[in-house]
Design a protein around this motif. Structure first.
Motif, short mmCIF file in Angstrom:
data_model
loop_
_atom_site.label_atom_id
_atom_site.label_comp_id
_atom_site.label_asym_id
_atom_site.label_seq_id
_atom_site.Cartn_x
_atom_site.Cartn_y
_atom_site.Cartn_z
N ARG A 124 1.09 1.30 -3.36
CA ARG A 124 1.51 0.30 -2.37
C ARG A 124 1.62 0.90 -0.98
O ARG A 124 1.24 0.29 0.01
CB ARG A 124 2.83 -0.31 -2.80
CG ARG A 124 3.23 -1.48 -1.94
CD ARG A 124 4.05 -2.44 -2.71
NE ARG A 124 4.69 -3.39 -1.84
CZ ARG A 124 5.62 -4.20 -2.24
NH1 ARG A 124 6.03 -4.18 -3.49
NH2 ARG A 124 6.17 -5.06 -1.41
N ARG A 125 2.12 2.13 -0.91
CA ARG A 125 2.21 2.83 0.38
C ARG A 125 0.80 3.05 0.95
O ARG A 125 0.56 2.86 2.14
CB ARG A 125 2.96 4.15 0.20
CG ARG A 125 3.34 4.85 1.46
CD ARG A 125 4.28 6.05 1.23
NE ARG A 125 3.95 6.90 0.10
CZ ARG A 125 4.62 6.90 -1.06
NH1 ARG A 125 5.67 6.13 -1.23
NH2 ARG A 125 4.26 7.71 -2.04
N ALA A 128 -0.60 -0.31 2.16
CA ALA A 128 0.05 -0.74 3.40
C ALA A 128 -0.45 0.07 4.59
O ALA A 128 -0.67 -0.47 5.68
CB ALA A 128 1.56 -0.61 3.27
N ASP A 134 2.12 -4.90 4.34
CA ASP A 134 2.59 -4.64 2.99
C ASP A 134 2.19 -5.74 2.01
O ASP A 134 1.97 -5.48 0.84
CB ASP A 134 4.12 -4.47 3.00
CG ASP A 134 4.65 -4.06 1.64
OD1 ASP A 134 4.14 -3.07 1.08
OD2 ASP A 134 5.56 -4.74 1.13
#
Length: 159
Positions: A124-125, A128, A134
């Protein structure tokens, strides 16, 4: 061979719990309700009850909405992480109970939850950072968690 397959599926459902904490219990509940996971006459039989399925589905839907909010804490904070460990252990135990491998499947569910939590946070980081937002990564993670959870629950029926 059956025990190895049960451990692998419990590990996978634990990964799903690491991605979305309440998805794993909801999908194993649906799996039991639909007959994919045989819980008849076992300690986990209550998971297939329509009330349990309904409550866990509501929790799942609420989690999918709240995860999209900007003030949602990191999955690696202690309460979030513990929740994922507990739900991964529980979901793994339910899968294991169908084949009388509850305890080993519980451990596999915990290990999977750790792996899913760390990998999900990193993915996810990365998403993003790549897109500058995000939400696309969160939505993709939701799809992977729910779809992968149902696939894992279905695969139990093939053992």
């Amino acid at each position: 061979m059956t025990q190895v397959l049960v451990i692998v599926l419990a590990l996978l459902i634990g990964v799903i719990a690491g991605l979305r904490g309440l998805t794993a219990p909801a999908v194993v509940s649906w799996g039991a309700f639909l007959g994919w996971i045989d819980v008849d006459g076992k300690w986990s039989e209550w998971v297939a009850h329509p009330i349990t399925v309904t409550v866990l589905t509501i929790f799942l839907l609420v989690e999918l909405v709240t995860d999209q909010l900007p003030k949602t804490p990191s999955r690696k904070t202690t309460p979030q992480f513990l929740t994922r460990l507990i739900t991964g252990a529980f979901a793994g135990a339910v899968i294991g109970s169908a084949f009388f491998h509850t305890f080993t499947a519980t451990g596999a569910g915990i290990v999977g939850a750790v792996l899913g939590t760390m990998a999900g946070a990193a993915a996810r980081r990365f998403a993003a950072a790549r897109s500058g937002q995000d939400r696309p990564g969160a939505t993709l993670e939701d799809v992977v968690a729910v779809g992968g959870g149902f696939l894992t629950a279905f695969l139990v029926s093939l053992i």
